[in-house]
Design a protein around this motif. Structure first.
Motif, PDB file in Angstrom:
ATOM      1  N   LEU A  87     -53.354  91.676  19.322  1.00 23.00           N
ATOM      2  CA  LEU A  87     -52.725  91.443  21.016  1.00 23.00           C
ATOM      3  C   LEU A  87     -54.163  91.364  22.570  1.00 23.00           C
ATOM      4  O   LEU A  87     -54.448  90.985  22.821  1.00 23.00           O
ATOM      5  N   THR A  88     -55.083  92.280  21.675  1.00 26.45           N
ATOM      6  CA  THR A  88     -56.263  92.015  22.212  1.00 26.45           C
ATOM      7  C   THR A  88     -56.789  90.667  21.666  1.00 26.45           C
ATOM      8  O   THR A  88     -57.256  90.244  23.582  1.00 26.45           O
ATOM      9  N   VAL A  89     -57.242  90.618  20.716  1.00 28.79           N
ATOM     10  CA  VAL A  89     -57.163  89.461  20.401  1.00 28.79           C
ATOM     11  C   VAL A  89     -56.495  88.218  21.200  1.00 28.79           C
ATOM     12  O   VAL A  89     -57.504  87.234  22.268  1.00 28.79           O
ATOM     13  N   SER A  90     -55.638  87.986  21.326  1.00 29.08           N
ATOM     14  CA  SER A  90     -54.530  86.953  21.259  1.00 29.08           C
ATOM     15  C   SER A  90     -54.839  86.582  22.732  1.00 29.08           C
ATOM     16  O   SER A  90     -55.150  86.294  24.281  1.00 29.08           O
ATOM     17  N   ALA A  91     -55.170  88.198  23.311  1.00 31.31           N
ATOM     18  CA  ALA A  91     -54.756  88.538  25.246  1.00 31.31           C
ATOM     19  C   ALA A  91     -56.260  88.263  26.058  1.00 31.31           C
ATOM     20  O   ALA A  91     -56.954  87.198  27.082  1.00 31.31           O
ATOM     21  N   VAL A  92     -57.208  88.262  25.504  1.00 32.77           N
ATOM     22  CA  VAL A  92     -58.855  87.563  25.574  1.00 32.77           C
ATOM     23  C   VAL A  92     -58.715  86.352  25.000  1.00 32.77           C
ATOM     24  O   VAL A  92     -59.041  85.540  26.287  1.00 32.77           O
ATOM     25  N   THR A  93     -57.904  85.308  24.456  1.00 31.72           N
ATOM     26  CA  THR A  93     -58.191  84.360  24.450  1.00 31.72           C
ATOM     27  C   THR A  93     -57.958  83.327  24.888  1.00 31.72           C
ATOM     28  O   THR A  93     -58.057  82.217  26.137  1.00 31.72           O
ATOM     29  N   PHE A  94     -56.331  84.025  25.788  1.00 34.43           N
ATOM     30  CA  PHE A  94     -55.343  82.943  26.792  1.00 34.43           C
ATOM     31  C   PHE A  94     -56.372  83.375  27.966  1.00 34.43           C
ATOM     32  O   PHE A  94     -56.327  82.665  28.526  1.00 34.43           O
ATOM     33  N   GLY A  95     -57.243  84.733  27.818  1.00 31.48           N
ATOM     34  CA  GLY A  95     -57.478  84.255  29.264  1.00 31.48           C
ATOM     35  C   GLY A  95     -58.818  83.580  29.208  1.00 31.48           C
ATOM     36  O   GLY A  95     -58.596  82.869  30.033  1.00 31.48           O
ATOM     37  N   VAL A  96     -59.057  83.487  28.584  1.00 29.29           N
ATOM     38  CA  VAL A  96     -60.849  82.733  28.479  1.00 29.29           C
ATOM     39  C   VAL A  96     -60.227  80.742  28.531  1.00 29.29           C
ATOM     40  O   VAL A  96     -60.956  80.395  29.217  1.00 29.29           O
ATOM     41  N   VAL A  97     -59.020  80.271  27.579  1.00 31.36           N
ATOM     42  CA  VAL A  97     -58.846  79.181  27.393  1.00 31.36           C
ATOM     43  C   VAL A  97     -58.305  79.136  28.930  1.00 31.36           C
ATOM     44  O   VAL A  97     -58.818  77.275  29.065  1.00 31.36           O
ATOM     45  N   PHE A  98     -56.893  79.465  28.989  1.00 25.07           N
ATOM     46  CA  PHE A  98     -56.473  78.932  30.472  1.00 25.07           C
ATOM     47  C   PHE A  98     -57.175  79.328  31.984  1.00 25.07           C
ATOM     48  O   PHE A  98     -57.339  78.204  32.425  1.00 25.07           O
ATOM     49  N   LEU A  99     -58.049  79.817  32.013  1.00 21.53           N
ATOM     50  CA  LEU A  99     -59.079  79.980  33.065  1.00 21.53           C
ATOM     51  C   LEU A  99     -60.343  78.948  32.967  1.00 21.53           C
ATOM     52  O   LEU A  99     -60.392  77.784  33.793  1.00 21.53           O
ATOM     53  N   ALA A 100     -60.800  77.998  31.642  1.00 21.70           N
ATOM     54  CA  ALA A 100     -61.331  76.972  31.288  1.00 21.70           C
ATOM     55  C   ALA A 100     -60.467  76.012  31.498  1.00 21.70           C
ATOM     56  O   ALA A 100     -61.134  75.075  31.873  1.00 21.70           O
ATOM     57  N   GLU A 101     -59.377  75.555  30.835  1.00 20.72           N
ATOM     58  CA  GLU A 101     -58.783  74.535  30.500  1.00 20.72           C
ATOM     59  C   GLU A 101     -57.727  74.357  32.465  1.00 20.72           C
ATOM     60  O   GLU A 101     -57.566  72.700  32.844  1.00 20.72           O
ATOM     61  N   LEU A 102     -57.449  75.099  33.419  1.00 21.64           N
ATOM     62  CA  LEU A 102     -56.978  75.016  34.558  1.00 21.64           C
ATOM     63  C   LEU A 102     -57.401  73.960  35.504  1.00 21.64           C
ATOM     64  O   LEU A 102     -57.840  73.293  36.047  1.00 21.64           O
ATOM     65  N   PRO A 103     -59.103  74.449  35.010  1.00 23.56           N
ATOM     66  CA  PRO A 103     -59.490  73.283  36.513  1.00 23.56           C
ATOM     67  C   PRO A 103     -59.941  71.892  35.358  1.00 23.56           C
ATOM     68  O   PRO A 103     -60.715  70.936  36.202  1.00 23.56           O
ATOM     69  N   ASP A 104     -59.531  71.386  34.259  1.00 27.39           N
ATOM     70  CA  ASP A 104     -59.477  70.690  33.595  1.00 27.39           C
ATOM     71  C   ASP A 104     -58.533  69.303  33.864  1.00 27.39           C
ATOM     72  O   ASP A 104     -57.702  69.064  34.715  1.00 27.39           O
ATOM     73  N   LYS A 105     -59.229  68.277  33.278  1.00 25.14           N
ATOM     74  CA  LYS A 105     -58.207  67.062  33.795  1.00 25.14           C
ATOM     75  C   LYS A 105     -57.268  66.843  33.059  1.00 25.14           C
ATOM     76  O   LYS A 105     -55.860  66.455  33.556  1.00 25.14           O
ATOM     77  N   THR A 106     -56.525  67.946  32.477  1.00 25.68           N
ATOM     78  CA  THR A 106     -55.569  67.988  31.382  1.00 25.68           C
ATOM     79  C   THR A 106     -54.413  67.743  32.804  1.00 25.68           C
ATOM     80  O   THR A 106     -53.317  67.643  32.695  1.00 25.68           O
ATOM     81  N   ALA A 107     -55.185  69.543  33.556  1.00 23.24           N
ATOM     82  CA  ALA A 107     -53.805  69.855  34.093  1.00 23.24           C
ATOM     83  C   ALA A 107     -52.996  69.086  35.237  1.00 23.24           C
ATOM     84  O   ALA A 107     -52.360  69.000  35.729  1.00 23.24           O
ATOM     85  N   LEU A 108     -54.626  67.774  35.759  1.00 17.48           N
ATOM     86  CA  LEU A 108     -54.148  67.219  36.829  1.00 17.48           C
ATOM     87  C   LEU A 108     -53.420  65.900  35.620  1.00 17.48           C
ATOM     88  O   LEU A 108     -52.664  65.825  36.572  1.00 17.48           O
ATOM     89  N   ALA A 109     -53.255  65.426  34.135  1.00 15.89           N
ATOM     90  CA  ALA A 109     -52.271  64.755  33.850  1.00 15.89           C
ATOM     91  C   ALA A 109     -50.885  64.975  33.476  1.00 15.89           C
ATOM     92  O   ALA A 109     -50.293  64.345  34.171  1.00 15.89           O
ATOM     93  N   GLY A 110     -51.574  66.258  33.411  1.00 13.82           N
ATOM     94  CA  GLY A 110     -49.805  67.177  33.570  1.00 13.82           C
ATOM     95  C   GLY A 110     -49.045  67.070  34.519  1.00 13.82           C
ATOM     96  O   GLY A 110     -47.949  66.433  34.811  1.00 13.82           O
ATOM     97  N   LEU A 111     -50.403  67.298  35.801  1.00 16.49           N
ATOM     98  CA  LEU A 111     -49.214  67.512  37.569  1.00 16.49           C
ATOM     99  C   LEU A 111     -49.030  65.754  37.200  1.00 16.49           C
ATOM    100  O   LEU A 111     -47.244  65.432  38.073  1.00 16.49           O
ATOM    101  N   VAL A 112     -49.215  64.631  37.389  1.00 14.47           N
ATOM    102  CA  VAL A 112     -48.999  63.275  36.988  1.00 14.47           C
ATOM    103  C   VAL A 112     -48.107  62.899  36.465  1.00 14.47           C
ATOM    104  O   VAL A 112     -47.028  61.869  36.960  1.00 14.47           O
ATOM    105  N   LEU A 113     -48.454  63.539  34.918  1.00 13.49           N
ATOM    106  CA  LEU A 113     -47.117  62.684  34.630  1.00 13.49           C
ATOM    107  C   LEU A 113     -46.001  63.415  35.161  1.00 13.49           C
ATOM    108  O   LEU A 113     -44.541  63.037  34.834  1.00 13.49           O
TER     109      LEU A 113
END
Length: 193
Positions: A4-30
């Motif tokens: 769970l520690t590895v999953s939590a670290v991975t979740f936090g890092v990937v979530f923060l890195a992906e949030l400002p990405d174009k994918t969040a904006l594309a999801g918003l548009v769709l």
């Protein structure tokens, strides 16, 4: 075995890195144009494919000497932090509307958009790095896919509200800071191994 520690670290890092990405904006548009559940189904499937590829690549890295892997991982995390810090806002991309609103058309549009847009993306590279660093592909995959799905859900359902309350620049800086810490830890392990 699931960590769970590895999953939590991975979740936090990937979530923060992906949030400002174009994918969040594309999801918003769709999400503003189509039924949210249809969009999410396609986007979630594409992210699952990306995570599987990234974890496989990271698992291959574990076959190399540990000191070399930590050095490569540190360099990639450092590069990822620099990409986030130096990235310019390229604005929202136009998303074509399918001819009809059927589940398969909408889900396929979301799937293809994410599959193409995210291939070789920063979070895919980070997921590979984390898989190599922790040598726990299942835990990393679980954390990464949940983070990507969470970002997609935020983008599809509540992206506009979040972006009004939390400045994108702050999210980007926090993600870059986390990656700098991971880079430092990896370099430290490479030099002391």
């Amino acid at each position: 075995m699931l960590s769970l520690t590895v999953s939590a670290v991975t979740f936090g890092v990937v979530f923060l890195a992906e949030l400002p990405d174009k994918t969040a904006l594309a999801g918003l548009v769709l999400g503003t144009r189509y039924r949210a559940s249809y969009v999410f189904a396609g986007v979630a499937a594409a992210f699952a494919v990306h995570v599987a590829l990234a974890v496989a690549a990271g698992s291959v890295l574990t076959l190399l000497p540990q000191q070399l892997v930590q050095g490569i991982t540190g360099a990639l995390f450092l590069g990822g932090a620099l990409v986030l810090l130096l990235k310019r806002d390229d604005g929202e991309e136009e998303v074509r509307r399918p001819a009809d609103q059927s589940f398969w058309k909408v889900a396929a549009s979301g799937f293809m958009l994410i599959l193409v847009a995210e291939f070789g993306d920063l979070t895919q590279i980070m997921t590979a790095n984390l898989a190599a660093r922790y040598e726990d592909p299942f835990s990393v995959a679980l954390g990464a896919v949940l983070a990507l799905w969470a970002v997609a859900a935020v983008g599809i359902v509540g992206g506009r509200a979040l972006m009004r309350r939390v400045p994108l620049k702050m999210i980007t800086r926090v993600a870059a800071g986390v990656m700098l810490v991971l880079a430092a830890l990896s370099f430290h392990e490479a030099l002391t191994a």
